[in-house]
Scaffold this motif. Structure first.
Motif, PDB file in Angstrom:
ATOM      1  N   GLY A  36       0.943  -1.239  -0.025  1.00 11.25           N
ATOM      2  CA  GLY A  36      -0.050   0.172   0.075  1.00 11.25           C
ATOM      3  C   GLY A  36       0.924   1.252   0.058  1.00 11.25           C
ATOM      4  N   SER A 151      -4.043   3.892  -0.588  1.00 10.58           N
ATOM      5  CA  SER A 151      -4.515   2.922  -1.641  1.00 10.58           C
ATOM      6  C   SER A 151      -3.441   2.083  -2.156  1.00 10.58           C
ATOM      7  CB  SER A 151      -4.753   3.876  -2.842  1.00 10.58           C
ATOM      8  OG  SER A 151      -5.235   2.991  -3.802  1.00 10.58           O
ATOM      9  N   SER A 152      -3.511   1.333  -2.766  1.00 12.13           N
ATOM     10  CA  SER A 152      -2.506   0.450  -3.231  1.00 12.13           C
ATOM     11  C   SER A 152      -1.512   0.946  -3.978  1.00 12.13           C
ATOM     12  CB  SER A 152      -3.106  -0.855  -4.143  1.00 12.13           C
ATOM     13  OG  SER A 152      -3.878  -0.302  -5.260  1.00 12.13           O
ATOM     14  N   THR A 160      -2.810  -4.099  -8.004  1.00 13.79           N
ATOM     15  CA  THR A 160      -1.961  -4.371  -6.599  1.00 13.79           C
ATOM     16  C   THR A 160      -0.736  -5.429  -6.695  1.00 13.79           C
ATOM     17  OG1 THR A 160      -4.264  -3.996  -5.513  1.00 13.79           O
ATOM     18  CG2 THR A 160      -1.995  -4.850  -4.278  1.00 13.79           C
ATOM     19  N   THR A 162       2.215  -7.607  -5.230  1.00 14.07           N
ATOM     20  CA  THR A 162       2.589  -8.188  -3.958  1.00 14.07           C
ATOM     21  C   THR A 162       4.218  -8.529  -3.775  1.00 14.07           C
ATOM     22  OG1 THR A 162       2.674 -10.203  -5.246  1.00 14.07           O
ATOM     23  CG2 THR A 162       0.447  -9.803  -4.139  1.00 14.07           C
ATOM     24  N   SER A 192      -5.209  -7.743  -3.485  1.00 16.92           N
ATOM     25  CA  SER A 192      -6.180  -6.629  -3.055  1.00 16.92           C
ATOM     26  C   SER A 192      -7.137  -7.002  -2.294  1.00 16.92           C
ATOM     27  CB  SER A 192      -6.551  -5.867  -4.249  1.00 16.92           C
ATOM     28  OG  SER A 192      -7.131  -4.739  -3.959  1.00 16.92           O
ATOM     29  N   SER A 193      -8.020  -6.375  -1.625  1.00 20.66           N
ATOM     30  CA  SER A 193      -9.091  -6.861  -0.822  1.00 20.66           C
ATOM     31  C   SER A 193     -10.337  -6.989  -1.288  1.00 20.66           C
ATOM     32  CB  SER A 193      -9.079  -5.678   0.401  1.00 20.66           C
ATOM     33  OG  SER A 193      -9.566  -4.618   0.181  1.00 20.66           O
ATOM     34  N   ARG A 205     -16.005  -5.415  -4.945  1.00 19.77           N
ATOM     35  CA  ARG A 205     -14.882  -5.769  -5.742  1.00 19.77           C
ATOM     36  C   ARG A 205     -14.497  -7.018  -5.269  1.00 19.77           C
ATOM     37  NH1 ARG A 205      -9.995  -1.922  -4.393  1.00 19.77           N
ATOM     38  NH2 ARG A 205      -9.967  -3.424  -2.309  1.00 19.77           N
ATOM     39  N   GLY A 207     -11.773  -9.965  -4.638  1.00 24.50           N
ATOM     40  CA  GLY A 207     -10.169  -9.915  -4.105  1.00 24.50           C
ATOM     41  C   GLY A 207      -9.878 -11.021  -3.377  1.00 24.50           C
ATOM     42  N   SER A 236      -9.544  -5.513 -12.773  1.00 28.32           N
ATOM     43  CA  SER A 236      -9.904  -4.899 -11.710  1.00 28.32           C
ATOM     44  C   SER A 236     -10.473  -5.566 -10.666  1.00 28.32           C
ATOM     45  CB  SER A 236     -10.687  -3.608 -12.065  1.00 28.32           C
ATOM     46  OG  SER A 236     -11.719  -3.638 -12.168  1.00 28.32           O
TER      47      SER A 236
END
Length: 246
Positions: A36, A151-152, A160, A162, A192-193, A205, A207, A236
């Motif tokens: 993030g 945010s990411s 996002t 990792t 991402s979440s 979303r 995730g 996305s």
């Protein structure tokens, strides 16, 4: 992390990040759902927007904890029970979107302009249970009465990351401090979440851990959520343009 003498020091690293953020800086931090880009001060949050090349409709989310969620979000008992089940009892990361207390002292610290850039229709998004580093950094910010937002860590729309090495150089250049803990826990099938709007009871979303979350909604509450079509079909993870705000 190639130095054999280097160890992960969550309390020490979180404290170093917090000192940078209090001074108006920007940080790249690890979370179980990916890295993030976070800040506290309004000018630093503007730098986050600029570095990510975000469109004006995109919003900041609060980087929080279950404790902070209980302080700031306002939900009926059933919906509050869902958040606890997922983030505490099942130990899952979750992007919780819910109505919030505008009079809370941490929300008041945001100021009107930044609050407008962080809320939609009377709701605020908060990443809850994002891993040990996030929990410690959130604790420091909460105890100081400061809003930890972000945010990411990636260019807008690029997904996002990792691992730090995958974060675009212009995003890395915007950070005053980077905490690199290597590859983060939840990268397959999505980082991402998973984000859920508990005000309108709708998925926003797809995730991390989505299949587990989907099963929990059905198993414990009889709520059927859609199947994830996969990254190739929906990169996305956002379900519709109105959901693509975080």
């Amino acid at each position: 992390m190639s130095d054999p003498e280097k160890i992960i020091d969550i309390p020490g690293d979180a404290y170093r990040v917090f000192e940078v953020l209090k001074g108006g800086g920007v940080a790249i931090i690890p979370a179980s759902v990916g890295y993030g880009l976070v800040a506290i001060e309004p000018e630093a949050l503007q730098r986050v927007f600029a570095a990510k090349q975000r469109k004006p409709h995109k919003k900041h989310a609060m980087i929080g904890s279950y404790f902070l969620h209980r302080q700031i979000h306002v939900l009926p008992p059933r919906e509050e029970g869902m958040v606890k089940l997922l983030t505490v009892d099942m130990d899952l990361p979750m992007g919780v979107v819910a109505p919030f207390r505008e009079d809370h002292h941490i929300i008041q610290k945001l100021g009107k302009e930044m609050l407008d850039k962080s809320s939609v229709g009377g709701t605020l998004a908060m990443l809850v249970n994002g891993g040990q580093f996030q929990e410690e950094l959130s604790r420091l910010a909460t105890e100081a009465g400061l809003p930890l937002m972000g945010s990411s860590a990636n260019l807008s729309g690029k997904g996002t990351k990792t691992v730090v090495e995958d974060i675009e150089q212009e995003v890395r250049d915007a950070a005053d401090i980077i905490i690199d803990y290597g590859r983060q826990k939840f990268s397959y099938p999505r980082p991402s979440s998973t984000m859920f709007d508990f005000k309108h009871m709708r998925l926003l979303r797809f995730g991390a851990c989505y299949n587990v979350i989907q099963d929990a909604f059905q198993r414990f509450y009889g709520i059927t959520l859609p199947d994830d079509p996969g990254q190739e079909a929906l990169f996305s993870g956002h379900l519709g343009q109105e959901a693509n705000v975080y």
